[in-house]
Design a protein around this motif. Structure first.
Motif, PDB file in Angstrom:
ATOM      1  N   PRO A   1       0.835  -1.218   0.000  1.00  0.00           N
ATOM      2  CA  PRO A   1       0.000   0.000   0.000  1.00  0.00           C
ATOM      3  C   PRO A   1       0.866   1.263   0.000  1.00  0.00           C
ATOM      4  CG  PRO A   1      -0.003  -1.023   2.167  1.00  0.00           C
ATOM      5  CD  PRO A   1       0.718  -1.971   1.257  1.00  0.00           C
ATOM      6  N   LEU A   2       0.448   2.237  -0.804  1.00  0.00           N
ATOM      7  CA  LEU A   2       1.179   3.491  -0.923  1.00  0.00           C
ATOM      8  C   LEU A   2       0.231   4.668  -0.666  1.00  0.00           C
ATOM      9  CD1 LEU A   2       3.257   2.705  -4.138  1.00  0.00           C
ATOM     10  CD2 LEU A   2       3.999   2.487  -1.772  1.00  0.00           C
ATOM     11  N   THR A   3       0.757   5.871  -0.747  1.00  0.00           N
ATOM     12  CA  THR A   3       0.039   7.156  -0.597  1.00  0.00           C
ATOM     13  C   THR A   3      -0.827   7.154   0.666  1.00  0.00           C
ATOM     14  OG1 THR A   3      -1.754   6.439  -2.069  1.00  0.00           O
ATOM     15  CG2 THR A   3       0.107   7.582  -3.062  1.00  0.00           C
ATOM     16  N   TYR A   4      -2.167   7.192   0.518  1.00  0.00           N
ATOM     17  CA  TYR A   4      -3.042   7.320   1.680  1.00  0.00           C
ATOM     18  C   TYR A   4      -2.844   6.191   2.688  1.00  0.00           C
ATOM     19  CZ  TYR A   4      -5.763  10.515  -1.289  1.00  0.00           C
ATOM     20  OH  TYR A   4      -6.162  11.536  -2.103  1.00  0.00           O
ATOM     21  N   TYR A   5      -2.583   4.977   2.197  1.00  0.00           N
ATOM     22  CA  TYR A   5      -2.604   3.791   3.049  1.00  0.00           C
ATOM     23  C   TYR A   5      -1.229   3.161   3.229  1.00  0.00           C
ATOM     24  CZ  TYR A   5      -7.468   4.495   1.912  1.00  0.00           C
ATOM     25  OH  TYR A   5      -8.702   5.065   1.749  1.00  0.00           O
ATOM     26  N   HIS A   6      -0.189   3.960   3.115  1.00  0.00           N
ATOM     27  CA  HIS A   6       1.150   3.464   3.410  1.00  0.00           C
ATOM     28  C   HIS A   6       1.225   3.019   4.871  1.00  0.00           C
ATOM     29  CE1 HIS A   6       5.532   3.544   4.102  1.00  0.00           C
ATOM     30  NE2 HIS A   6       5.601   3.259   2.811  1.00  0.00           N
ATOM     31  N   ARG A   7       2.074   2.043   5.136  1.00  0.00           N
ATOM     32  CA  ARG A   7       2.098   1.431   6.469  1.00  0.00           C
ATOM     33  C   ARG A   7       2.508   2.414   7.569  1.00  0.00           C
ATOM     34  NH1 ARG A   7       1.282  -3.875   5.551  1.00  0.00           N
ATOM     35  NH2 ARG A   7       1.928  -4.692   3.498  1.00  0.00           N
ATOM     36  N   ASN A   8       3.158   3.487   7.215  1.00  0.00           N
ATOM     37  CA  ASN A   8       3.605   4.454   8.218  1.00  0.00           C
ATOM     38  C   ASN A   8       2.663   5.645   8.379  1.00  0.00           C
ATOM     39  OD1 ASN A   8       5.943   3.021   8.875  1.00  0.00           O
ATOM     40  ND2 ASN A   8       7.096   3.955   7.194  1.00  0.00           N
ATOM     41  N   THR A   9       1.530   5.641   7.668  1.00  0.00           N
ATOM     42  CA  THR A   9       0.587   6.751   7.818  1.00  0.00           C
ATOM     43  C   THR A   9      -0.214   6.586   9.105  1.00  0.00           C
ATOM     44  OG1 THR A   9      -1.022   5.520   6.497  1.00  0.00           O
ATOM     45  CG2 THR A   9       0.384   7.107   5.337  1.00  0.00           C
ATOM     46  N   PRO A  10      -0.714   7.666   9.677  1.00  0.00           N
ATOM     47  CA  PRO A  10      -1.453   7.570  10.951  1.00  0.00           C
ATOM     48  C   PRO A  10      -2.678   6.676  10.877  1.00  0.00           C
ATOM     49  CG  PRO A  10      -0.795   9.831  10.534  1.00  0.00           C
ATOM     50  CD  PRO A  10      -0.451   9.068   9.297  1.00  0.00           C
ATOM     51  N   VAL A  11      -3.424   6.688   9.779  1.00  0.00           N
ATOM     52  CA  VAL A  11      -4.650   5.897   9.715  1.00  0.00           C
ATOM     53  C   VAL A  11      -4.334   4.408   9.778  1.00  0.00           C
ATOM     54  CG1 VAL A  11      -4.689   5.896   7.176  1.00  0.00           C
ATOM     55  CG2 VAL A  11      -6.811   5.548   8.451  1.00  0.00           C
ATOM     56  N   VAL A  12      -3.254   3.976   9.105  1.00  0.00           N
ATOM     57  CA  VAL A  12      -2.895   2.556   9.142  1.00  0.00           C
ATOM     58  C   VAL A  12      -2.353   2.176  10.517  1.00  0.00           C
ATOM     59  CG1 VAL A  12      -1.381   0.806   8.141  1.00  0.00           C
ATOM     60  CG2 VAL A  12      -2.489   2.481   6.666  1.00  0.00           C
ATOM     61  N   ARG A  13      -1.561   3.045  11.103  1.00  0.00           N
ATOM     62  CA  ARG A  13      -1.019   2.745  12.426  1.00  0.00           C
ATOM     63  C   ARG A  13      -2.139   2.662  13.469  1.00  0.00           C
ATOM     64  NH1 ARG A  13       3.419   7.317  12.836  1.00  0.00           N
ATOM     65  NH2 ARG A  13       3.586   6.558  14.985  1.00  0.00           N
ATOM     66  N   CYS A  14      -3.130   3.534  13.356  1.00  0.00           N
ATOM     67  CA  CYS A  14      -4.272   3.481  14.273  1.00  0.00           C
ATOM     68  C   CYS A  14      -5.058   2.193  14.089  1.00  0.00           C
ATOM     69  CB  CYS A  14      -5.179   4.683  14.063  1.00  0.00           C
ATOM     70  SG  CYS A  14      -4.477   6.247  14.629  1.00  0.00           S
ATOM     71  N   SER A  15      -5.327   1.836  12.825  1.00  0.00           N
ATOM     72  CA  SER A  15      -6.091   0.617  12.548  1.00  0.00           C
ATOM     73  C   SER A  15      -5.346  -0.612  13.035  1.00  0.00           C
ATOM     74  CB  SER A  15      -6.365   0.512  11.047  1.00  0.00           C
ATOM     75  OG  SER A  15      -7.070   1.625  10.584  1.00  0.00           O
ATOM     76  N   THR A  16      -4.043  -0.668  12.779  1.00  0.00           N
ATOM     77  CA  THR A  16      -3.255  -1.822  13.212  1.00  0.00           C
ATOM     78  C   THR A  16      -3.232  -1.924  14.732  1.00  0.00           C
ATOM     79  OG1 THR A  16      -1.868  -1.566  11.255  1.00  0.00           O
ATOM     80  CG2 THR A  16      -1.003  -2.920  13.042  1.00  0.00           C
ATOM     81  N   ALA A  17      -3.058  -0.792  15.388  1.00  0.00           N
ATOM     82  CA  ALA A  17      -3.027  -0.807  16.846  1.00  0.00           C
ATOM     83  C   ALA A  17      -4.378  -1.190  17.427  1.00  0.00           C
ATOM     84  CB  ALA A  17      -2.590   0.557  17.368  1.00  0.00           C
ATOM     85  N   ALA A  18      -5.466  -0.733  16.811  1.00  0.00           N
ATOM     86  CA  ALA A  18      -6.796  -1.041  17.321  1.00  0.00           C
ATOM     87  C   ALA A  18      -7.099  -2.524  17.198  1.00  0.00           C
ATOM     88  CB  ALA A  18      -7.839  -0.218  16.581  1.00  0.00           C
ATOM     89  N   TYR A  19      -6.661  -3.158  16.099  1.00  0.00           N
ATOM     90  CA  TYR A  19      -6.927  -4.573  15.905  1.00  0.00           C
ATOM     91  C   TYR A  19      -6.070  -5.444  16.829  1.00  0.00           C
ATOM     92  CZ  TYR A  19     -10.013  -4.138  11.907  1.00  0.00           C
ATOM     93  OH  TYR A  19     -11.077  -3.862  11.089  1.00  0.00           O
ATOM     94  N   SER A  20      -4.900  -4.957  17.196  1.00  0.00           N
ATOM     95  CA  SER A  20      -3.987  -5.759  18.010  1.00  0.00           C
ATOM     96  C   SER A  20      -4.089  -5.445  19.495  1.00  0.00           C
ATOM     97  CB  SER A  20      -2.542  -5.519  17.552  1.00  0.00           C
ATOM     98  OG  SER A  20      -2.196  -4.153  17.703  1.00  0.00           O
ATOM     99  N   THR A  21      -5.074  -4.606  19.903  1.00  0.00           N
ATOM    100  CA  THR A  21      -5.228  -4.192  21.290  1.00  0.00           C
ATOM    101  C   THR A  21      -6.584  -4.638  21.814  1.00  0.00           C
ATOM    102  OG1 THR A  21      -3.871  -2.260  20.825  1.00  0.00           O
ATOM    103  CG2 THR A  21      -5.150  -2.207  22.864  1.00  0.00           C
ATOM    104  N   PRO A  22      -6.692  -5.101  23.062  1.00  0.00           N
ATOM    105  CA  PRO A  22      -8.002  -5.455  23.624  1.00  0.00           C
ATOM    106  C   PRO A  22      -8.986  -4.303  23.534  1.00  0.00           C
ATOM    107  CG  PRO A  22      -6.225  -6.191  25.069  1.00  0.00           C
ATOM    108  CD  PRO A  22      -5.594  -5.352  23.991  1.00  0.00           C
ATOM    109  N   ALA A  23     -10.270  -4.645  23.511  1.00  0.00           N
ATOM    110  CA  ALA A  23     -11.322  -3.639  23.296  1.00  0.00           C
ATOM    111  C   ALA A  23     -11.321  -2.595  24.392  1.00  0.00           C
ATOM    112  CB  ALA A  23     -12.691  -4.323  23.227  1.00  0.00           C
ATOM    113  N   GLY A  24     -10.972  -2.970  25.619  1.00  0.00           N
ATOM    114  CA  GLY A  24     -11.023  -2.017  26.717  1.00  0.00           C
ATOM    115  C   GLY A  24     -10.017  -0.899  26.591  1.00  0.00           C
ATOM    116  N   SER A  25      -8.901  -1.143  25.903  1.00  0.00           N
ATOM    117  CA  SER A  25      -7.871  -0.122  25.788  1.00  0.00           C
ATOM    118  C   SER A  25      -7.839   0.540  24.424  1.00  0.00           C
ATOM    119  CB  SER A  25      -6.494  -0.754  26.087  1.00  0.00           C
ATOM    120  OG  SER A  25      -6.252  -1.809  25.178  1.00  0.00           O
TER     121      SER A  25
END
Length: 314
Positions: A281-305
Motif C-alpha cells: 500500500p502506498l500514498t493514503y494507506y502506506h504502512r507508516n501513515t497515521p490511519v494505518v497505524r491506528c487501525s493496526t493498533a486497534a486490531y492488536s489491542t483489547p477492546a477495553g484499551s
C-alpha cells in the motif's frame, strides 16, 4: 461568435485553474466575477474599456495560447499562474463584450433580436465546454478553441467594422512570443528524465497491460498525446480519461504507476520490475501513515484499551 467565445473562455479558464493549477474550494468564483464584471463595465452609456486591450490584442491572444502550455507543463508557481490567467480572462472577456456592445443595432426594434442572438451564443459556448468537451478531449483544450473562435470572428468581421482590426502583430510582439515559446520548449525538454529512451521503450508494454486490465481501449489518443504525453511533469502518461467531474491520468515514473485527478495524487502502485511490491500500500494507506497505524493498533489491542490507542495515535 463573440458571445460564444466569451462563455467558452470563461468556463474553460475555470476548468484550467481548478483542474491543472490548484483545486481550491470556491476558486471558480473568481472567473465568474470577472465575466459578469465585463458585462457591467462595457454595456453602459460610457464603457470602461482599457485601451491597451484593443491596441495589444494580438499579443494578448498569443500570450494566452502560451499561458495554456505554461499551465500544462506547470512551468510557473501557482500564484503567478493564477494571476496571469485572471488577467488574460479579463482582457479576453472585456474585448468580446466591448465588440458586442459596438455591434449592437441602433434601432430599438432590432435590440430584441440582437440580445436573443447574444444569449444563444452564450448558451452554445456553455454547452460546448460543459457537455461536449468532456466527451471529446482529455485535456482542457477548449480554452484554445475559445481563442480560435475569437480570431475567426475578427477575421470574418474585419471588413464590416468601422474601425477594422489589424490582426497581425508587430515585430516586437512576434519576438516576445517567439522567445516565450522557445523557453517553454526548453523547459519541457529539460524536465524529461535522463532515461527517457528506456522509459519510452517500456511504455507500450505497460499500456497494453493497463488496457487489458480495464478491458477497453484508451479514449481520445490524439488529445492525450497533445497534452499529457509531452507536458506531464509526473512521468509519462499511459492513460487519461475525462468525465464531468474532472480529468484523470495514469502516469508511469519507474517503478511506480500513479493516479492523478488534475494535480491531486489519489493513488500509486509499484509496477514493472517491482512485481513483488505490487500489493504494497502506498500514498493514503502506506504502512507508516497515521490511519494505518491506528487501525493496526486497534486490531492488536483489547477492546477495553482501544480509546487509549486512539488517544496516543492522535
Amino acid at each position: 461568435m463573440l458571445s460564444a467565445a466569451g462563455c467558452t473562455i470563461f468556463l474553460s479558464v475555470t476548468n484550467v485553474i481548478t483542474y491543472e493549477i490548484a483545486p481550491c474550494p470556491l476558486l471558480w468564483i473568481i472567473p465568474l466575477c470577472i465575466y459578469l464584471a465585463s458585462f457591467a463595465l462595457t454595456f453602459r452609456d460610457k464603457p470602461l474599456y482599457p485601451r491597451w486591450i484593443a491596441e495589444k490584442f494580438p499579443l494578448v491572444l498569443g500570450l494566452s495560447v502560451l499561458l495554456f502550455f505554461f499551465a500544462q507543463g506547470r512551468v510557473l508557481p501557482i500564484s503567478p499562474l493564477l494571476i496571469a490567467f485572471i488577467v488574460s480572462l479579463f482582457a479576453l472577456c472585456m474585448f468580446c463584450q466591448y465588440e458586442l456592445y459596438r455591434s449592437r443595432p441602433k434601432g430599438k426594434e432590432e435590440l430584441t433580436t440582437f440580445y436573443l442572438w447574444v444569449s444563444f451564443g452564450g448558451f452554445a459556448g456553455s454547452v460546448f465546454v460543459t457537455w461536449l468537451a468532456p466527451l471529446l478531449f482529455t485535456a482542457p483544450i477548449e480554452f484554445l478553441a475559445g481563442l480560435f473562435i475569437i480570431g475567426l470572428s475578427l477575421f470574418i468581421r474585419q471588413g464590416e467594422l468601422a474601425r477594422p482590426f489589424r490582426l497581425a502583430a508587430d515585430r516586437l510582439h512576434r519576438r516576445v512570443l517567439g522567445c516565450l515559446a522557445a523557453a517553454i520548449r526548453k523547459i519541457q525538454c529539460l524536465r524529461r528524465d535522463a532515461d527517457s529512451g528506456q522509459l519510452r521503450a517500456y511504455l507500450p508494454g505497460a499500456e497494453q497491460a493497463y488496457e487489458r486490465t480495464l478491458r477497453r481501449p484508451a479514449r481520445h489518443p490524439d488529445s492525450r498525446a497533445f497534452s499529457e504525453k509531452y507536458w506531464s511533469r509526473d512521468g509519462e502518461a499511459i492513460g487519461s480519461f475525462r468525465n464531468y467531474y474532472g480529468i484523470y491520468r495514469i502516469n508511469y515514473r519507474a517503478p511506480v504507476l500513479s493516479l492523478l485527478n488534475g494535480t491531486t495524487l489519489h493513488g500509486a502502485q509499484y509496477f514493472g520490475n517491482e512485481k513483488a511490491k505490487m500489493n504494497e500500500p502506498l500514498t493514503y494507506y502506506h504502512r507508516n501513515t497515521p490511519v494505518v497505524r491506528c487501525s493496526t493498533a486497534a486490531y492488536s489491542t483489547p477492546a477495553g484499551s482501544a480509546s487509549s490507542v486512539w488517544g496516543s495515535a492522535r
